[in-house]
Design a protein around this motif. Structure first.
Motif, PDB file in Angstrom:
ATOM      1  N   ILE A   7      -1.822 -15.063 -10.980  1.00 30.56           N
ATOM      2  CA  ILE A   7      -0.431 -14.992 -11.451  1.00 30.56           C
ATOM      3  C   ILE A   7      -0.322 -15.682 -12.815  1.00 30.56           C
ATOM      4  N   PRO A   8       0.202 -15.018 -13.825  1.00 24.78           N
ATOM      5  CA  PRO A   8       0.258 -15.585 -15.183  1.00 24.78           C
ATOM      6  C   PRO A   8       1.406 -16.577 -15.376  1.00 24.78           C
ATOM      7  N   ILE A   9       1.454 -17.608 -14.550  1.00 28.92           N
ATOM      8  CA  ILE A   9       2.479 -18.652 -14.656  1.00 28.92           C
ATOM      9  C   ILE A   9       1.769 -19.998 -14.644  1.00 28.92           C
ATOM     10  N   ASP A  10       2.087 -20.848 -15.627  1.00 31.02           N
ATOM     11  CA  ASP A  10       1.387 -22.126 -15.753  1.00 31.02           C
ATOM     12  C   ASP A  10       1.813 -23.135 -14.696  1.00 31.02           C
ATOM     13  N   ASP A  11       3.101 -23.164 -14.373  1.00 32.75           N
ATOM     14  CA  ASP A  11       3.592 -24.141 -13.391  1.00 32.75           C
ATOM     15  C   ASP A  11       3.038 -23.787 -12.007  1.00 32.75           C
ATOM     16  N   PRO A  12       2.257 -24.687 -11.372  1.00 31.32           N
ATOM     17  CA  PRO A  12       1.636 -24.367 -10.077  1.00 31.32           C
ATOM     18  C   PRO A  12       2.652 -24.153  -8.957  1.00 31.32           C
ATOM     19  N   VAL A  13       3.762 -24.921  -9.002  1.00 25.86           N
ATOM     20  CA  VAL A  13       4.777 -24.765  -7.948  1.00 25.86           C
ATOM     21  C   VAL A  13       5.417 -23.384  -8.025  1.00 25.86           C
ATOM     22  N   ILE A  14       5.788 -22.979  -9.237  1.00 22.73           N
ATOM     23  CA  ILE A  14       6.410 -21.660  -9.412  1.00 22.73           C
ATOM     24  C   ILE A  14       5.415 -20.551  -9.076  1.00 22.73           C
ATOM     25  N   ALA A  15       4.169 -20.718  -9.495  1.00 25.36           N
ATOM     26  CA  ALA A  15       3.152 -19.701  -9.220  1.00 25.36           C
ATOM     27  C   ALA A  15       2.916 -19.544  -7.717  1.00 25.36           C
ATOM     28  N   CYS A  16       2.798 -20.660  -7.007  1.00 31.40           N
ATOM     29  CA  CYS A  16       2.586 -20.602  -5.551  1.00 31.40           C
ATOM     30  C   CYS A  16       3.817 -20.036  -4.845  1.00 31.40           C
ATOM     31  N   SER A  17       5.006 -20.406  -5.312  1.00 26.09           N
ATOM     32  CA  SER A  17       6.244 -19.890  -4.719  1.00 26.09           C
ATOM     33  C   SER A  17       6.354 -18.391  -4.941  1.00 26.09           C
ATOM     34  N   MET A  18       5.998 -17.943  -6.145  1.00 25.96           N
ATOM     35  CA  MET A  18       6.039 -16.510  -6.442  1.00 25.96           C
ATOM     36  C   MET A  18       5.049 -15.743  -5.569  1.00 25.96           C
ATOM     37  N   PHE A  19       3.865 -16.300  -5.369  1.00 27.66           N
ATOM     38  CA  PHE A  19       2.866 -15.652  -4.516  1.00 27.66           C
ATOM     39  C   PHE A  19       3.368 -15.553  -3.073  1.00 27.66           C
ATOM     40  N   LEU A  20       3.943 -16.653  -2.569  1.00 29.93           N
ATOM     41  CA  LEU A  20       4.492 -16.651  -1.210  1.00 29.93           C
ATOM     42  C   LEU A  20       5.630 -15.651  -1.086  1.00 29.93           C
ATOM     43  N   PHE A  21       6.484 -15.575  -2.105  1.00 32.50           N
ATOM     44  CA  PHE A  21       7.617 -14.638  -2.084  1.00 32.50           C
ATOM     45  C   PHE A  21       7.129 -13.196  -2.029  1.00 32.50           C
ATOM     46  N   VAL A  22       6.132 -12.870  -2.854  1.00 35.54           N
ATOM     47  CA  VAL A  22       5.607 -11.499  -2.887  1.00 35.54           C
ATOM     48  C   VAL A  22       4.976 -11.121  -1.548  1.00 35.54           C
ATOM     49  N   VAL A  23       4.192 -12.027  -0.970  1.00 35.75           N
ATOM     50  CA  VAL A  23       3.550 -11.748   0.319  1.00 35.75           C
ATOM     51  C   VAL A  23       4.601 -11.573   1.414  1.00 35.75           C
ATOM     52  N   THR A  24       5.626 -12.423   1.399  1.00 36.78           N
ATOM     53  CA  THR A  24       6.687 -12.329   2.407  1.00 36.78           C
ATOM     54  C   THR A  24       7.445 -11.018   2.290  1.00 36.78           C
ATOM     55  N   ILE A  25       7.782 -10.633   1.061  1.00 36.51           N
ATOM     56  CA  ILE A  25       8.485  -9.365   0.852  1.00 36.51           C
ATOM     57  C   ILE A  25       7.621  -8.196   1.318  1.00 36.51           C
ATOM     58  N   LEU A  26       6.331  -8.252   1.014  1.00 35.93           N
ATOM     59  CA  LEU A  26       5.423  -7.182   1.428  1.00 35.93           C
ATOM     60  C   LEU A  26       5.321  -7.102   2.952  1.00 35.93           C
ATOM     61  N   ALA A  27       5.256  -8.270   3.605  1.00 35.54           N
ATOM     62  CA  ALA A  27       5.182  -8.302   5.072  1.00 35.54           C
ATOM     63  C   ALA A  27       6.466  -7.744   5.692  1.00 35.54           C
ATOM     64  N   CYS A  28       7.612  -8.122   5.141  1.00 32.72           N
ATOM     65  CA  CYS A  28       8.901  -7.635   5.657  1.00 32.72           C
ATOM     66  C   CYS A  28       9.045  -6.135   5.436  1.00 32.72           C
ATOM     67  N   ALA A  29       8.657  -5.670   4.243  1.00 31.58           N
ATOM     68  CA  ALA A  29       8.754  -4.233   3.947  1.00 31.58           C
ATOM     69  C   ALA A  29       7.853  -3.420   4.880  1.00 31.58           C
ATOM     70  N   THR A  30       6.668  -3.941   5.166  1.00 31.59           N
ATOM     71  CA  THR A  30       5.752  -3.254   6.078  1.00 31.59           C
ATOM     72  C   THR A  30       6.336  -3.177   7.487  1.00 31.59           C
ATOM     73  N   ALA A  31       6.926  -4.290   7.944  1.00 33.15           N
ATOM     74  CA  ALA A  31       7.520  -4.318   9.285  1.00 33.15           C
ATOM     75  C   ALA A  31       8.704  -3.356   9.387  1.00 33.15           C
ATOM     76  N   ILE A  32       9.533  -3.300   8.348  1.00 28.68           N
ATOM     77  CA  ILE A  32      10.697  -2.409   8.356  1.00 28.68           C
ATOM     78  C   ILE A  32      10.256  -0.948   8.341  1.00 28.68           C
ATOM     79  N   PHE A  33       9.270  -0.631   7.491  1.00 28.45           N
ATOM     80  CA  PHE A  33       8.799   0.746   7.427  1.00 28.45           C
ATOM     81  C   PHE A  33       8.110   1.159   8.727  1.00 28.45           C
ATOM     82  N   LEU A  34       7.456   0.207   9.383  1.00 21.66           N
ATOM     83  CA  LEU A  34       6.842   0.492  10.683  1.00 21.66           C
ATOM     84  C   LEU A  34       7.917   0.862  11.705  1.00 21.66           C
ATOM     85  N   GLU A  35       9.031   0.119  11.712  1.00 20.94           N
ATOM     86  CA  GLU A  35      10.129   0.448  12.630  1.00 20.94           C
ATOM     87  C   GLU A  35      10.701   1.824  12.315  1.00 20.94           C
TER      88      GLU A  35
END
Length: 260
Positions: free
Chosen positions: A67-95
């Motif tokens: 992730i091209p973000i220097d701040d480690p907290v923001i970078a880790c938060s962005m990574f967690l957000f993307v993974v969570t959104i992907l997991a939720c989208a997969t679960a919704i599409f599965l339903e």
């Protein structure tokens, strides 16, 4: 059983896709937990898993560093957000896929039944009660839809649990063994109780529903004679008896579902 296999075969494409998304949902559920560790590693001292979990944690760290973000907290938060959104989208599409498959099967069952009624001789309708025919046309397809909705959902939960248990084994083997043994005993006990409670409740509710539909249909068809012979109180008593039985059955079912 042959008819069920035939129905699944008619929608094998969508159920193959459902199977793939079940695996994706299980993987993302466990991956979502791992995605929390980089953020905790920045905020807290040494929260990363030890042992075999360290290998997976290092791989996750590699993803975060992309992730091209220097701040480690923001970078880790962005990574967690993307993974969570992907997991939720997969679960919704599965339903969505599960709903599409089960509704398609419900349509097919109802369509075949009505066509069978249309091609059947007059004697068939004379020998059977209208309420029974209504039940098979409307309630039976609904039961098939429920079956093909619950089975993929159950499979999805099982796969997610297996992925999570595998992750826990990697992070902490002893704790996972203890937790697995406890849950296994709990499931066996609850399943033993359910065999004597859930089955009987469902059977009683189904039987009462059929009887109520039959009584309603016979009452409507014979309202002229029922009125002529002043038999309405007897029919009202019959309907009320079944209605009370359904109320009690529903109450028992709600209470049982609330049991952990």
């Amino acid at each position: 059983m042959r008819y069920i296999i035939e129905l699944v075969n008619a929608y094998k494409g969508i159920y193959l896709l459902i199977f793939c998304f079940i695996l994706a949902k299980g993987f993302l559920a466990s991956f979502n937990i791992l995605a929390i560790f980089p953020l905790l590693n920045v905020i807290l001292p040494n929260p990363a898993p030890s042992g075999g979990g360290q290998f997976y944690f290092s791989k996750i760290q590699g993803f975060v560093q992309i992730i091209p973000i220097d701040d480690p907290v923001i970078a880790c938060s962005m990574f967690l957000f993307v993974v969570t959104i992907l997991a939720c989208a997969t679960a919704i599409f599965l339903e969505y896929l599960i709903g599409r498959g089960s509704s398609g099967i419900g349509y097919t069952v109802k369509d075949r039944l009505f066509k069978k009624y249309a091609s059947t001789g007059y004697q068939f309708f004379v020998e059977r009660k209208h309420g029974e025919l209504f039940y098979y046309l409307f309630s039976a397809p609904q039961s098939a839809m429920t079956l093909f909705t619950l089975l993929p959902q159950f499979a999805g939960e099982v796969v997610s649990i297996l992925f999570l248990v595998g992750l826990l084994f990697v992070i902490n083997f002893k704790f996972t063994v203890f937790l697995s043994c406890f849950l296994l005993i709990f499931i066996v006990v609850i399943n033993g109780i359910a065999r004597h409670v859930s089955y009987n409740i469902g059977k009683a509710r189904k039987q009462l529903s059929i009887e109520q539909q039959v009584i309603t249909n016979e009452f409507i068809d014979g309202i002229k004679h029922i009125t002529l012979y002043l038999a309405k109180p007897r029919w009202l008593a019959r309907f009320d008896k079944i209605n009370r039985g359904l109320r009690g059955t529903y109450l028992r079912e709600v209470v049982w579902i609330s049991v952990p």
